[in-house]
Design an enzyme around this catalytic site. Structure first.
Site, PDB file in Angstrom:
ATOM      1  N   ASP A  99     -12.104  50.842 -51.297  1.00  0.00           N
ATOM      2  CA  ASP A  99     -12.074  51.186 -49.882  1.00  0.00           C
ATOM      3  C   ASP A  99     -10.697  50.856 -49.315  1.00  0.00           C
ATOM      4  O   ASP A  99     -10.169  49.774 -49.577  1.00  0.00           O
ATOM      5  CB  ASP A  99     -13.135  50.311 -49.176  1.00  0.00           C
ATOM      6  N   ASP A 201     -11.446  54.505 -44.838  1.00  0.00           N
ATOM      7  CA  ASP A 201     -12.201  54.094 -43.653  1.00  0.00           C
ATOM      8  C   ASP A 201     -11.672  54.812 -42.404  1.00  0.00           C
ATOM      9  O   ASP A 201     -10.457  54.945 -42.230  1.00  0.00           O
ATOM     10  CB  ASP A 201     -12.048  52.574 -43.491  1.00  0.00           C
ATOM     11  N   GLU A 262     -13.759  58.985 -44.708  1.00  0.00           N
ATOM     12  CA  GLU A 262     -14.857  58.769 -43.769  1.00  0.00           C
ATOM     13  C   GLU A 262     -14.441  59.411 -42.447  1.00  0.00           C
ATOM     14  O   GLU A 262     -13.895  58.765 -41.566  1.00  0.00           O
ATOM     15  CB  GLU A 262     -15.136  57.269 -43.577  1.00  0.00           C
ATOM     16  N   HIS A 323     -23.869  51.741 -45.421  1.00  0.00           N
ATOM     17  CA  HIS A 323     -24.006  50.396 -44.837  1.00  0.00           C
ATOM     18  C   HIS A 323     -23.916  50.395 -43.310  1.00  0.00           C
ATOM     19  O   HIS A 323     -23.992  49.319 -42.704  1.00  0.00           O
ATOM     20  CB  HIS A 323     -22.932  49.486 -45.424  1.00  0.00           C
ATOM     21  N   ASP A 324     -23.712  51.553 -42.693  1.00  0.00           N
ATOM     22  CA  ASP A 324     -23.585  51.626 -41.228  1.00  0.00           C
ATOM     23  C   ASP A 324     -24.807  52.216 -40.542  1.00  0.00           C
ATOM     24  O   ASP A 324     -24.883  52.210 -39.305  1.00  0.00           O
ATOM     25  CB  ASP A 324     -22.376  52.498 -40.842  1.00  0.00           C
TER      26      ASP A 324
HETATM   27  O1  TEU Z   1     -17.087  52.815 -39.885  1.00  0.00           O
HETATM   28  C1  TEU Z   1     -16.545  53.603 -38.870  1.00  0.00           C
HETATM   29  C2  TEU Z   1     -17.508  54.014 -37.872  1.00  0.00           C
HETATM   30  O2  TEU Z   1     -17.251  54.949 -37.163  1.00  0.00           O
HETATM   31  C3  TEU Z   1     -18.739  53.157 -37.782  1.00  0.00           C
HETATM   32  O3  TEU Z   1     -18.303  52.076 -37.062  1.00  0.00           O
HETATM   33  C4  TEU Z   1     -19.923  53.729 -37.154  1.00  0.00           C
HETATM   34  O4  TEU Z   1     -19.647  54.511 -36.053  1.00  0.00           O
HETATM   35  C5  TEU Z   1     -20.791  52.609 -36.692  1.00  0.00           C
HETATM   36  O5  TEU Z   1     -21.024  51.759 -37.766  1.00  0.00           O
HETATM   37  C6  TEU Z   1     -22.080  53.121 -36.156  1.00  0.00           C
HETATM   38  O6  TEU Z   1     -22.870  52.072 -35.751  1.00  0.00           O
HETATM   39  C7  TEU Z   1     -16.215  52.160 -40.752  1.00  0.00           C
HETATM   40  C8  TEU Z   1     -17.006  51.264 -41.675  1.00  0.00           C
HETATM   41  O7  TEU Z   1     -17.883  52.032 -42.448  1.00  0.00           O
HETATM   42  C9  TEU Z   1     -17.696  50.220 -40.854  1.00  0.00           C
HETATM   43  O8  TEU Z   1     -18.522  49.392 -41.630  1.00  0.00           O
HETATM   44  C10 TEU Z   1     -16.640  49.394 -40.155  1.00  0.00           C
HETATM   45  O9  TEU Z   1     -17.256  48.476 -39.306  1.00  0.00           O
HETATM   46  C11 TEU Z   1     -15.683  50.280 -39.349  1.00  0.00           C
HETATM   47  O10 TEU Z   1     -15.226  51.396 -40.082  1.00  0.00           O
HETATM   48  C12 TEU Z   1     -14.448  49.491 -38.944  1.00  0.00           C
HETATM   49  O11 TEU Z   1     -13.592  49.318 -40.030  1.00  0.00           O
END
Ligand code: TEU
Ligand code: CA
Length: 530
Positions: A99, A201, A262, A323-324
């Site tokens: 990542d 990311d 992403e 994971h989000d």
């Molecule tokens: O996620 C980006 C993102 O847009 C997410 O924050 C999403 O909108 C959010 O989780 C919805 O609840 C990436 C990573 O996948 C995330 O884990 C990180 O927290 C974020 O970037 C910041 O680096």
């Protein structure tokens, strides 16, 4: 779509590093733990593993706040552990994607510390410091994705710095050339160590509108998952793709490496701008994360994605969980029915051209865990002062055995508690049960691997009632692979003639001489002569 490169149809398994396997008993997953479990992944039948950030970090966002992108956090191991993981993965034929977090660093990053220590420092302009707005408050109306303002006051200087996520994640200023130089160094650092690719990311971030002017008042009906829509000045600026053009040149100096972005945008035509032979190889395809489990919605989204990603040098991707977001069996209603829908959804996506991305634990049928408030750690929960539950429920550790308290994940106390489902849904119990979700994933992935070299690149939709979904792909020398999905809640007879099913997401599929019967919430792969 030209065929051949491993990433075009490789199945990628996302490991959430904190939660996969803990080798040293501190309750937190680590690199040696992952290395010890690599044979599990080869048996599962995936082609690659994507590791979430394991770099030096104060863990304000569990590693997405990176203090040094070229070092391993002691919590997760050492650089030697990373090398050993790569070596053993490659020996098993598994690729490894790491990542990269180029939109921001940790506030503990050396550059940001220098920038704070001296406003005249050369490092200051590598971030976005601005004077207060006319009312003495933040310079503009931007909000953090995690809640609250996107600006934090640097008291000694009276200036604010921008952070689209947590205050511990200051955004880089990508208009500064030193940022570009540094990131090329980071790319080469990991490419030279042998990684097979990068997950990038918030790839639609990096650049902000040049004068950082207010975003229009938010009238957006979009779900918060696609926050970019309500902050057009903060995301998806025209310049960002130039970064990936340059990075692609760097990757093309090496063999068969991949970048997946992403790109958290809801409109696939905007996402498609990021992929192609001179930019990213892939971008995640996220609309399915918010789509209902219905044939009509799926047919439309699949059609749209196949068209949007039909770009030379790119390939489609398919994602149901990460994971989000809330794990998909829970999104689909949970319990037995939610699990059936989730398996049917997976089998359908596995039949499509492109690259499926699986999230750790989905092969066990794990549902979202309910993490008690006292244990929650997500900065979203903390910054919203408890108003938003946050993402901890999709990040609980992987249950390897049926034995509490550590369930084979740790010899110590897990960083997030196991929920009640771990007693039934774990690797040991499901390995011993041929009707388990794990056994289904193994069957489906094995068959996918066997058929893929012979599958045609295009999808032919079957003419079925609109609440059913079916498509076919040619299977060289054998006819067609037909995938049918009955997402409804009653058994249905389809005018599809085929030989016996190759693999099904559940029991009870019947193939007769004139029709095929598919039980409720079930998908099947059939072999049809043509
Ligand atoms: O996620 C980006 C993102 O847009 C997410 O924050 C999403 O909108 C959010 O989780 C919805 O609840 C990436 C990573 O996948 C995330 O884990 C990180 O927290 C974020 O970037 C910041 O680096
Ligand atoms: Ca550990």
């Amino acid at each position: 779509m030209s065929r051949g490169a491993w990433w075009q149809d490789g199945v990628v398994y996302q490991v959430y590093v904190r939660s996969f396997a803990d080798a040293n008993g501190d309750g937190i997953g680590d690199l040696p733990g992952i290395t010890s479990r690599l044979p599990y992944l080869t048996e599962l039948g995936v082609d690659a593993v994507w590791l979430t950030p394991f770099y030096l970090s104060p863990m304000a966002d569990h590693g997405y706040d990176v203090a040094d992108q070229c070092d391993v956090d002691p919590l997760f191991g050492t650089l030697a552990d990373a090398d050993e993981l790569l070596r053993q993965a490659h020996a098993l034929g598994l690729r490894v994607i790491v990542d990269l977090v180029p939109n921001h660093s940790s506030s503990r990053h050396k550059w940001f510390q220098e920038a704070l220590a001296d406003p005249a420092s050369a490092y200051r302009d590598r971030y976005l410091f601005r004077r207060a707005g006319p009312d003495g408050g933040p310079p503009n109306n931007w909000e953090s994705v995690f809640g609250g303002p996107a600006w934090t006051l640097d008291e000694p200087s009276g200036e604010y710095y921008l952070h689209l996520f947590d205050s511990g994640q200051p955004d880089f200023d990508w208009r500064h050339p030193a940022v570009h130089v540094e990131w090329e160094r980071i790319l080469r650092f990991w490419l030279d160590r042998g990684v097979d690719g990068f997950r990038i990311d918030v790839a639609h971030g990096l650049y902000k509108q040049v004068d950082l002017s207010d975003n229009p008042p938010s009238g957006s009906q979009e779900t918060t998952l696609f926050h970019a829509a309500s902050m057009p000045h903060a995301w998806d600026q025209p310049e960002v793709v130039e970064v990936y053009r340059r990075w692609r040149q760097v990757l093309d100096e090496y063999d068969a490496r991949v970048m997946v972005g992403e790109v958290f945008l809801s409109q696939l035509d905007k996402v498609a701008r990021f992929v192609g032979a001179d930019r990213l190889h892939q971008s995640f395809n996220f609309p399915l994360l918010v789509a209902p489990f219905e044939a009509d919605a799926w047919r439309a989204l699949i059609t749209e994605a196949l068209a949007a990603f039909a770009v030379e040098g790119a390939s489609p991707t398919w994602v149901l969980s990460n994971h989000d977001v809330i794990r998909h069996p829970t999104r689909y209603g949970g319990g037995v029915a939610g699990g059936e829908r989730a398996r049917a959804a997976t089998l359908t996506l596995l039949a499509l051209p492109g690259a499926p991305y699986l999230y750790e634990g989905e092969e066990l049928g794990l549902e979202q865990d309910e993490v008690p408030p006292d244990y929650r750690q997500d900065p979203i929960w903390q910054r919203s002062k408890g108003a938003v539950t946050g993402r901890d429920g999709s990040r609980t550790p992987m249950p390897w055995t049926a034995d509490p308290p550590g369930y084979g994940f740790t010899a110590g106390a897990p960083w997030l508690p196991f929920g009640p489902q771990a007693a039934e849904r774990n690797v040991a119990t499901e390995t011993a049960d041929a009707s388990s979700t794990l056994a289904f994933y193994r069957r489906a992935l094995r068959l996918r691997r066997e058929l893929t070299p012979d599958l045609g690149a295009t999808v032919r939709w079957l003419d079925l009632p609109s609440d059913l979904l079916g498509f076919a792909r040619t299977l060289a020398g054998r006819g067609e692979l037909v995938c049918v999905l009955n997402a409804t809640d009653r058994a249905r007879d389809l005018a599809v003639v085929a030989s016996s099913p190759l693999v099904t997401s559940g029991a009870g599929v019947f193939v007769g001489p004139e029709h095929t019967r598919i039980p409720a919430r079930t998908a099947a792969w059939l072999l049809a002569d043509v």
